[in-house]
Motif scaffolding. Structure first.
Motif, PDB file in Angstrom:
ATOM      1  N   MET A   1       2.354 -43.777-112.288  1.00 43.32           N
ATOM      2  CA  MET A   1       2.635 -44.634-110.493  1.00 43.32           C
ATOM      3  C   MET A   1       2.333 -46.525-111.319  1.00 43.32           C
ATOM      4  O   MET A   1       1.594 -46.275-112.635  1.00 43.32           O
ATOM      5  CB  MET A   1       1.254 -43.861-109.707  1.00 43.32           C
ATOM      6  CG  MET A   1       0.956 -44.655-109.151  1.00 43.32           C
ATOM      7  SD  MET A   1       1.898 -43.508-107.326  1.00 43.32           S
ATOM      8  CE  MET A   1       1.478 -45.093-105.844  1.00 43.32           C
ATOM      9  N   TYR A   3       1.449 -49.921-110.215  1.00 43.53           N
ATOM     10  CA  TYR A   3       0.674 -50.895-109.566  1.00 43.53           C
ATOM     11  C   TYR A   3       0.448 -52.239-110.491  1.00 43.53           C
ATOM     12  O   TYR A   3       1.271 -52.660-111.467  1.00 43.53           O
ATOM     13  CB  TYR A   3      -1.003 -50.444-109.858  1.00 43.53           C
ATOM     14  CG  TYR A   3      -1.246 -49.097-109.231  1.00 43.53           C
ATOM     15  CD1 TYR A   3      -1.900 -49.125-107.910  1.00 43.53           C
ATOM     16  CD2 TYR A   3      -1.586 -48.616-110.036  1.00 43.53           C
ATOM     17  CE1 TYR A   3      -1.870 -47.708-107.306  1.00 43.53           C
ATOM     18  CE2 TYR A   3      -2.016 -46.970-109.931  1.00 43.53           C
ATOM     19  CZ  TYR A   3      -2.114 -46.887-108.182  1.00 43.53           C
ATOM     20  OH  TYR A   3      -2.529 -45.607-107.988  1.00 43.53           O
ATOM     21  N   ALA A  88      -1.991 -43.145-114.102  1.00 45.96           N
ATOM     22  CA  ALA A  88      -1.914 -42.277-113.440  1.00 45.96           C
ATOM     23  C   ALA A  88      -2.043 -42.260-111.315  1.00 45.96           C
ATOM     24  O   ALA A  88      -1.709 -41.142-110.924  1.00 45.96           O
ATOM     25  CB  ALA A  88      -2.528 -40.910-113.782  1.00 45.96           C
ATOM     26  N   ASN A  89      -3.422 -42.989-111.516  1.00 46.31           N
ATOM     27  CA  ASN A  89      -3.613 -42.710-110.500  1.00 46.31           C
ATOM     28  C   ASN A  89      -4.416 -43.812-110.021  1.00 46.31           C
ATOM     29  O   ASN A  89      -4.944 -45.016-111.005  1.00 46.31           O
ATOM     30  CB  ASN A  89      -4.709 -42.130-109.906  1.00 46.31           C
ATOM     31  CG  ASN A  89      -5.338 -41.889-110.883  1.00 46.31           C
ATOM     32  OD1 ASN A  89      -6.168 -42.916-110.853  1.00 46.31           O
ATOM     33  ND2 ASN A  89      -5.889 -40.298-111.538  1.00 46.31           N
ATOM     34  N   LEU A  90      -5.045 -44.290-108.695  1.00 46.07           N
ATOM     35  CA  LEU A  90      -5.800 -45.460-108.275  1.00 46.07           C
ATOM     36  C   LEU A  90      -7.302 -45.774-108.945  1.00 46.07           C
ATOM     37  O   LEU A  90      -7.359 -46.829-108.933  1.00 46.07           O
ATOM     38  CB  LEU A  90      -6.930 -45.918-107.008  1.00 46.07           C
ATOM     39  CG  LEU A  90      -6.775 -47.051-106.110  1.00 46.07           C
ATOM     40  CD1 LEU A  90      -5.792 -47.671-106.550  1.00 46.07           C
ATOM     41  CD2 LEU A  90      -7.483 -46.357-105.330  1.00 46.07           C
ATOM     42  N   ASP A  91      -7.513 -44.411-109.809  1.00 46.97           N
ATOM     43  CA  ASP A  91      -9.439 -44.832-110.178  1.00 46.97           C
ATOM     44  C   ASP A  91      -8.696 -45.653-111.077  1.00 46.97           C
ATOM     45  O   ASP A  91      -9.601 -45.751-112.014  1.00 46.97           O
ATOM     46  CB  ASP A  91     -10.083 -43.375-110.409  1.00 46.97           C
ATOM     47  CG  ASP A  91     -10.510 -43.007-109.018  1.00 46.97           C
ATOM     48  OD1 ASP A  91     -10.451 -44.380-107.926  1.00 46.97           O
ATOM     49  OD2 ASP A  91     -10.784 -42.009-108.940  1.00 46.97           O
ATOM     50  N   LEU A  94      -8.192 -48.528-111.053  1.00 40.03           N
ATOM     51  CA  LEU A  94      -9.327 -49.747-110.486  1.00 40.03           C
ATOM     52  C   LEU A  94     -11.265 -49.936-112.285  1.00 40.03           C
ATOM     53  O   LEU A  94     -10.781 -50.867-112.511  1.00 40.03           O
ATOM     54  CB  LEU A  94     -10.352 -48.499-109.858  1.00 40.03           C
ATOM     55  CG  LEU A  94      -9.910 -49.088-108.582  1.00 40.03           C
ATOM     56  CD1 LEU A  94     -10.777 -48.097-107.530  1.00 40.03           C
ATOM     57  CD2 LEU A  94     -10.330 -50.634-108.100  1.00 40.03           C
ATOM     58  N   ARG A  95      -9.890 -48.927-113.379  1.00 45.05           N
ATOM     59  CA  ARG A  95     -11.114 -48.823-113.980  1.00 45.05           C
ATOM     60  C   ARG A  95     -10.267 -50.382-115.107  1.00 45.05           C
ATOM     61  O   ARG A  95     -10.905 -51.144-115.595  1.00 45.05           O
ATOM     62  CB  ARG A  95     -10.349 -47.595-114.835  1.00 45.05           C
ATOM     63  CG  ARG A  95     -12.073 -47.549-115.998  1.00 45.05           C
ATOM     64  CD  ARG A  95     -11.800 -46.154-117.138  1.00 45.05           C
ATOM     65  NE  ARG A  95     -11.718 -44.880-115.724  1.00 45.05           N
ATOM     66  CZ  ARG A  95     -11.333 -43.752-115.444  1.00 45.05           C
ATOM     67  NH1 ARG A  95     -10.275 -43.561-116.894  1.00 45.05           N
ATOM     68  NH2 ARG A  95     -11.177 -42.672-115.031  1.00 45.05           N
ATOM     69  N   PRO A 110       0.317 -50.653-104.780  1.00 44.50           N
ATOM     70  CA  PRO A 110       0.898 -49.423-105.759  1.00 44.50           C
ATOM     71  C   PRO A 110       2.604 -50.701-104.830  1.00 44.50           C
ATOM     72  O   PRO A 110       2.600 -50.751-104.551  1.00 44.50           O
ATOM     73  CB  PRO A 110       0.752 -48.319-105.001  1.00 44.50           C
ATOM     74  CG  PRO A 110       0.188 -48.960-103.425  1.00 44.50           C
ATOM     75  CD  PRO A 110      -0.542 -49.987-103.591  1.00 44.50           C
TER      76      PRO A 110
END
Lengths: 113, 398
Positions: A1, A3, A88-91, A94-95, A110
């Motif tokens: 993914m 972003y 991999a994903n939004l979390d 965010l990290r 995204p």
């Protein structure tokens, strides 16, 4: 993914940076360099933008194309740079973004498709 | 089979809907598709069970409906074919699946209203219509919030996972905030004519209990559960026959559920033993002081003031300071309390309880005129009908 992290500057941040002396400012830049080094495996592309007074905005919805100076968003907070990351994903996005050492706001969007 | 009451029905649906959702999201791997299947099962249950009775195995019944609907979708929609084809009935989803579900619904990238609606719908199994009724918003609005939230979960790739230890603190407080908000909405509804909306308080207690069962070592989770249970233990004394508020000092304490109060006290003690104090544990401890006092006169106001001081240190807020002043009134006197809250005038001018508290303090000090002015201001700001009635009564007779 994928972003895009949009780094947003505020007047306070700009003032703080301007108030720094040379070595202090260099340390601030070094922290940004370090951040890119730490996340080099995730950052696929990035750029720092020239300040908003260099922006030109073209409006195409008013009949004749309308050229004006300045950014489209007339806010005090302006996008000063961006980075494209692949995680991999939004979390995870965010990290990565939460360790960003410079300007105070990061918008995470995204990339479609 | 006898016809179930609405409360029984709601409880059974709630107990099983979240579990079904958890296993389906896990199996299907697509939040939105799984959630649609669960909603169909819930709606079928709400149609059939009142007439046919609650089946012996409600989970299997709901799964059968979900599966049938899933098969229909496989036939119709290429998109879900591969995923849905894999679905098989799990005996019982692992508990972490339901935790994942709660954390996904309460992800901070979703707006608060969507977190609430999604949690009620996916974890508690409420229908869009029930959520709309509980919050007095149009059904279309709730539907839109849920649709947008599900789309964001999939488009922005909000993961279906339990946050890691380093993220857990802030993410857990998001979840607790949603549950607490639900509880407050149910405890004393701020909108409409309903004095209490008991369903939401039920759902909030259910969620807190579920979370405590899934995360037994998190002291703030235990604190919130204790807080909700302590408040609920006093429910039957809070309103009189005419639905008027009975203030704490006038409540018939024999109507309180003393077993529930004792159990909540033990829960607080267990949480405190972990030595990670937090706002919910402290609030629960304050409510426990009230609940454990044999009479209004025997309330331990000194202890309550100390607990408020700790709470203010962890979570400073003008509303907490206001509540502390109410306790301070019994420790140091009304003029000290009044001086203490006068500094809050700027921040709390629009809050009815600020003015109601000032009115009481002025009344203590024999200043009827100022008391009346403050009560009038409180009445102008209050929205709950029972609170309005109490203030009106005080203005007439006080």
């Amino acid at each position: 993914m994928k972003y895009v992290l949009m780094f947003v500057d505020s007047p306070q941040f700009a003032a703080d940076l301007a108030a720094m002396d040379e070595p202090e400012r260099n340390r601030a830049y070094a922290r940004v360099q370090q951040w890119f080094a730490d996340h080099h495996d995730k950052v696929t592309h990035h750029a720092y933008l020239m300040p908003p007074d260099t922006a030109t905005t073209l409006r195409l919805d008013r009949g004749e194309p309308l050229v004006s100076d300045g950014p489209f968003v007339e806010g005090k907070e302006v996008v000063s740079g961006y980075a494209e990351i692949e995680v991999a994903n939004l979390d995870e996005a965010l990290r990565v973004a939460s360790s960003w050492p410079a300007c105070p706001v990061v918008e995470i969007r995204p990339i479609a498709g | 089979m006898s016809q179930p009451t609405y409360a029984e029905l709601a409880r059974v649906v709630r107990d099983h809907a979240g579990r079904l959702a958890a296993s389906l999201v896990h199996l299907v791997g697509d939040f939105s598709a799984a959630e649609d299947l669960v909603q169909d099962a819930i709606e079928a249950a709400l149609t059939h069970w009142p007439v046919e009775g609650i089946p012996d195995r409600p989970d299997a019944w709901m799964y059968t409906v979900a599966r049938r609907r899933g098969l229909d979708q496989i036939r119709r929609e290429q998109r879900h074919r591969r995923k849905l084809a894999l679905v098989a009935w799990p005996a019982e989803p692992p508990p972490e699946d339901r935790l994942r579900l709660i954390f996904t619904c309460c992800h901070p990238a979703l707006p608060r209203a969507a977190q609430v609606a999604l949690t009620l719908r996916v974890v508690c199994g409420l229908t869009t219509e029930q959520i709309a009724r509980a919050f007095l918003v149009p059904e279309g609005t709730v539907g839109q919030r849920i649709t947008r939230a599900k789309r964001k979960i999939s488009d922005a790739a909000i993961p279906y996972r339990i946050p890691s230890a380093d993220e857990l603190g802030s993410r857990l407080s998001e979840v607790l905030a949603v549950i607490y908000l639900l509880y407050n909405e149910g405890y004393l509804s701020t909108v409409g004519d309903q004095v209490q909306s008991r369903d939401l308080a039920d759902d909030a207690e259910f969620l807190a209990a579920l979370l405590h069962q899934l995360m037994p070592t998190e002291p703030e989770v235990a604190g919130l559960l204790a807080l909700i249970r302590l408040h609920r233990a006093r429910t039957s004394a809070r309103f009189d026959r005419d639905n008027e508020i009975v203030q704490l000092q006038h409540q018939d304490r024999s109507l309180w559920d003393h077993r529930a109060i004792a159990a909540a006290g033990r829960l607080i003690a267990q949480a405190a033993a972990r030595r990670r104090p937090g706002p919910y544990q402290l609030q629960a401890a304050i409510v426990a002081c009230h609940a454990e006092a044999a009479s209004w006169e025997e309330t331990d106001w000194t202890q309550i003031t100390v607990l408020y001081d700790l709470l203010l240190r962890l979570a400073p807020s003008p509303v907490t300071r206001l509540h502390r002043a109410i306790a301070l009134r019994y420790v140091s006197g009304s003029s000290v309390a009044l001086a203490d809250i006068d500094v809050l005038a700027g921040e709390l001018d629009g809050y009815h309880l600020f003015h109601a508290t000032r009115a009481e303090l002025f009344r203590d000090l024999g200043d009827a005129t100022q008391a009346r002015t403050a009560d009038e201001r409180a009445l102008a700001l209050a929205t709950n009908p029972a609170e309005r009635s109490l203030l009106r009564h005080r203005l007439t007779w006080g």
